[in-house]
Write a protein that holds these residues in place. Structure first.
Motif, mmCIF file in Angstrom:
data_model
loop_
_atom_site.group_PDB
_atom_site.id
_atom_site.type_symbol
_atom_site.label_atom_id
_atom_site.label_comp_id
_atom_site.label_asym_id
_atom_site.label_seq_id
_atom_site.Cartn_x
_atom_site.Cartn_y
_atom_site.Cartn_z
ATOM 1 N N GLY A 181 0.774 -1.215 0.000
ATOM 2 C CA GLY A 181 0.000 0.000 0.000
ATOM 3 C C GLY A 181 0.809 1.270 0.000
ATOM 4 O O GLY A 181 2.043 1.258 0.028
ATOM 5 N N ALA A 182 0.070 2.377 -0.023
ATOM 6 C CA ALA A 182 0.655 3.722 0.047
ATOM 7 C C ALA A 182 -0.057 4.491 1.147
ATOM 8 O O ALA A 182 -1.277 4.370 1.313
ATOM 9 N N ALA A 340 -5.039 -2.548 9.506
ATOM 10 C CA ALA A 340 -3.677 -2.805 9.981
ATOM 11 C C ALA A 340 -3.463 -4.279 10.302
ATOM 12 O O ALA A 340 -2.364 -4.810 10.108
ATOM 13 N N SER A 341 -4.509 -4.953 10.761
ATOM 14 C CA SER A 341 -4.385 -6.363 11.141
ATOM 15 C C SER A 341 -4.432 -7.310 9.946
ATOM 16 O O SER A 341 -3.939 -8.449 10.042
ATOM 17 N N HIS A 342 -4.998 -6.855 8.824
ATOM 18 C CA HIS A 342 -5.236 -7.786 7.725
ATOM 19 C C HIS A 342 -4.724 -7.328 6.369
ATOM 20 O O HIS A 342 -4.948 -8.018 5.372
ATOM 21 N N HIS A 343 -4.043 -6.185 6.289
ATOM 22 C CA HIS A 343 -3.630 -5.722 4.953
ATOM 23 C C HIS A 343 -2.637 -6.665 4.292
ATOM 24 O O HIS A 343 -2.533 -6.709 3.066
ATOM 25 N N HIS A 344 -1.915 -7.461 5.104
ATOM 26 C CA HIS A 344 -0.953 -8.407 4.525
ATOM 27 C C HIS A 344 -1.645 -9.564 3.807
ATOM 28 O O HIS A 344 -1.005 -10.297 3.044
ATOM 29 N N LEU A 345 -2.955 -9.736 4.032
ATOM 30 C CA LEU A 345 -3.706 -10.808 3.379
ATOM 31 C C LEU A 345 -4.336 -10.375 2.058
ATOM 32 O O LEU A 345 -4.948 -11.198 1.373
ATOM 33 N N LEU A 346 -4.225 -9.105 1.717
ATOM 34 C CA LEU A 346 -4.775 -8.640 0.446
ATOM 35 C C LEU A 346 -4.031 -9.272 -0.717
ATOM 36 O O LEU A 346 -2.805 -9.448 -0.663
ATOM 37 N N GLN A 366 1.327 1.262 12.498
ATOM 38 C CA GLN A 366 0.467 0.167 12.079
ATOM 39 C C GLN A 366 0.669 -0.180 10.607
ATOM 40 O O GLN A 366 0.507 -1.330 10.214
ATOM 41 N N PHE A 367 1.007 0.821 9.791
ATOM 42 C CA PHE A 367 1.160 0.598 8.360
ATOM 43 C C PHE A 367 2.631 0.708 7.964
ATOM 44 O O PHE A 367 2.975 1.297 6.937
ATOM 45 N N THR A 368 3.483 0.126 8.767
ATOM 46 C CA THR A 368 4.915 0.092 8.472
ATOM 47 C C THR A 368 5.153 -0.668 7.167
ATOM 48 O O THR A 368 4.592 -1.739 6.937
ATOM 49 N N GLY A 369 5.972 -0.102 6.324
ATOM 50 C CA GLY A 369 6.260 -0.727 5.037
ATOM 51 C C GLY A 369 5.487 -0.123 3.894
ATOM 52 O O GLY A 369 5.850 -0.336 2.726
#
Length: 650
Positions: A181-182, A340-346, A366-369
């Protein structure tokens, strides 16, 4: 800030300031008419003539706190740097845009004056700043959910080509990048919501990058502090599911919703009880199972850090997006928590674009990276150019502004450019005042250089003498409401206390309030969320302009009392919400509030038939009045956690 960065700012500002002054000087000699002398008269006529009576004696001004009226007090009340305590963006974000008087209507009205050619000032500025202008009329929706009623407005959107290019680079790099993300960051009023709106409801003439981004928008959501439902995680999930179901960019997603486990997860009680499971079963898992689109698509969520105004002064409320709030309960309580808890699953073909205030460090953690895009970093030439072009484009398009321009006043616009510090809301409010005739360009030197200082200066100018006491009760009701009110609802709330108020008196008070309202909304909506927070922060607004929200809760509670017998379950919960927050003064005691509920005739027995965002103080009051909680884990979990919070507070 190190020496090198300081040098960059100084060099950039000096160079671009010279270009700005050159452009203004050429525009003055070629296109501008001599300044008029009617400014002071217009400013005098701007002040409404009202009597000095207040709604009640509690609103009388304390002479010990009386402000001396000096404009320089704004510098003392506001910070010398950009205020970190002010929340960013609402439906009336004063961003890189300018409201025009010829407004369109409807959700997706065609743009007016689209592709209008630039004239002398715009051409000069383009050559001076080496940047092509891009602006056109747009019709912007402020709906936070897919089924929300849009607000009609027509704006001019300027520049930001560099931001479109950076977002496009994120889209192209998404399949191979580790980040998903951005993160758009900036101070309040810098243009985060305007940029997101332009993606949702595009205008013409923004170049290739903007057009491509707009064609790839999959879904969006706007969080607004004045609308509690837009902050609700369950409504956020419902909105995304609706948009994904009807998106022409996806194939096969709608069929996935027919699965029994997905249907069960989307039931209203399940959404509130376990939004994380619903988010995974109804959105993340189906998206990973369908056929991948050939192009990377965008999911835009604006103002993920924006919390409701009702939580401003409540110490037992968790910060939105805080890790502790998720770990303690195991359930995401805010939109920021959920993402923040689930953006890695997108899936890898979705780019998540979120915006937040620069000072919201818990969000950035929360949105590190995520790729960070700062919209108000004055160390970057393109940000400085955007500020210059905004001023020049407004001069080009608004004769009312050009009438005040001369060689002597051109330097004042340069001071405005510097004082704004990249905040377009600052520029907009000052230039609007100049165009309307109650601010002169020469007064810019006296305006404080912070947003908080500007608000104090504006209130001193807009509400001279005792006029603010006239409008304070209306502001209190506006800030206390859980959703934006209509003018009629606001009038009913005020008249629940001032029964003898005449229609003429109401018209005068309404005229005073309209000075700080969003002009293109049919609801009672302040022009920016940061101004709402300023009214609640005595450190910045001083005692003279501090609004007592508890008085607003009292008036709304009284208004609902008059209609108690006909209230539906949702309204009964709202009734208890306001009643629990009204000021308790002798002979009234807290134990009397439950009796108030019962004696009002409200349907206490059926109040929990409505499932929605719960407020523990309202629930406890309803229980004291005799309401029985249904045997449902949704209520048991929420009330149990809230009682633990109360015990810790004691």
């Amino acid at each position: 800030m190190n020496v090198s960065s300081t040098t960059v700012i100084t060099t950039t500002t000096t160079s671009d300031t010279s270009c700005l002054l050159t452009a203004i000087d050429d525009a003055t000699s070629n296109t501008c008419t001599p300044p008029t002398n009617s400014t002071s008269d217009a400013r005098d006529n701007h002040d409404a003539t009202v009597n000095d009576s207040s709604l009640d004696e509690s609103n009388e001004e304390d002479p010990r706190h009386k402000c001396d009226g000096s404009i320089n007090t704004g510098a003392d009340a506001g910070d010398t740097s950009r205020d970190d305590s002010v929340s960013a963006t609402n439906a009336a974000d004063g961003c890189v845009s300018s409201v025009t008087s010829d407004g369109g209507s409807g959700e997706d009205n065609s743009s007016t004056n689209a592709g209008t050619s630039t004239t002398t000032v715009a051409n000069v500025s383009a050559g001076a700043a080496s940047s092509a202008l891009s602006y056109s009329s747009i019709s912007v929706i402020t709906a936070a959910r897919a089924n929300a009623k849009p607000v009609s407005e027509t704006r001019k959107f300027f520049c930001r080509e560099w931001a479109w290019a950076k977002l496009w680079a994120c889209v192209e790099q998404r399949p191979a990048a580790k980040t998903c993300g951005a993160l758009l960051v900036a101070g309040p009023g810098a243009g985060k919501t305007a940029l997101c709106r332009e993606l949702v409801t595009p205008s013409t003439g923004h170049g290739r990058h903007a057009t491509q981004l707009q064609s790839r928008l999959l879904a969006h959501h706007f969080c607004h502090a004045h609308d509690v439902l837009s902050l609700c995680v369950a409504n956020f999930i419902q909105s995304l599911v609706t948009q994904l179901s009807y998106s022409p960019l996806l194939s096969g997603y709608k069929e996935k919703l027919d699965a029994p486990d997905v249907r069960a997860a989307l039931e209203i009680k399940a959404l509130y009880h376990n939004p994380d499971e619903a988010f995974k079963r109804a959105i993340l898992f189906p998206l990973s199972e369908i056929e991948n689109p050939q192009k990377t698509l965008l999911l835009v969520v604006d103002s993920v850090d924006e919390d409701s105004l009702m939580n401003t002064n409540e110490s037992n409320c968790e910060l939105p997006g805080s890790v502790s709030s998720v770990k303690q309960s195991g359930v995401s309580r805010t939109v920021a928590d959920l993402l923040a808890s689930h953006h890695h699953l997108l899936p890898h073909w979705i780019l998540l674009v979120v915006s937040a205030r620069r000072c919201s460090r818990y969000i950035t953690r929360q949105f590190t990276g995520f790729r960070r895009i700062a919209l108000d970093d004055l160390r970057r030439n393109q940000v400085v150019r955007d500020v210059q072009q905004y001023i020049l484009c407004r001069l080009d398009r608004e004769p009312a502004l050009r009438n005040h321009l001369s060689r002597e006043t051109a330097e004042m616009l340069n001071q405005l450019h510097i004082k704004s510090n990249g905040c377009f809301l600052y520029l907009e409010k000052v230039l609007d005042g100049v165009a309307e005739g109650w601010v002169t360009l020469r007064e810019i030197r006296d305006i404080p250089g912070t947003l908080n200082g500007l608000y104090l200066w504006l209130c001193q100018r807009l509400y001279p003498r005792r006029n603010f006491q006239r409008v304070a009760p209306l502001l209190a009701v506006t800030l206390a409401a859980r959703q934006s009110l209509t003018p009629k609802e606001l009038q009913d709330a005020i008249r629940s206390r001032a029964l003898e108020m005449s229609e003429e008196e109401w018209t005068k008070r309404w005229g005073l309030l309209k000075r700080v309202l969003c002009p293109y909304s049919d609801k009672v909506l302040l022009f920016h969320h940061s101004f709402a927070e300023w009214l609640l922060d005595v450190k910045h607004c001083t005692q003279k302009y501090l609004v007592d929200v508890s008085q607003g809760h009292a008036m709304l509670a009284m208004c609902l009392t008059l209609e108690a017998a006909s209230l539906n379950p949702a309204k009964v919960q709202e009734f208890a919400f306001h009643l629990a927050r009204m000021p308790i003064q002798a002979p009234l005691q807290h134990c009397h509030l439950a009796q108030w509920l019962v004696s009002s005739g409200a349907s206490i027995d059926t109040c929990f038939e409505h499932v929605g965002p719960l407020d523990h103080r309202a629930v406890k009051l309803l229980q004291e009045a005799g309401a029985q909680l249904p045997p449902d884990p949704l209520f048991d979990d929420d009330i149990g956690e809230d009682e633990e919070d109360d015990d810790e507070e004691e």
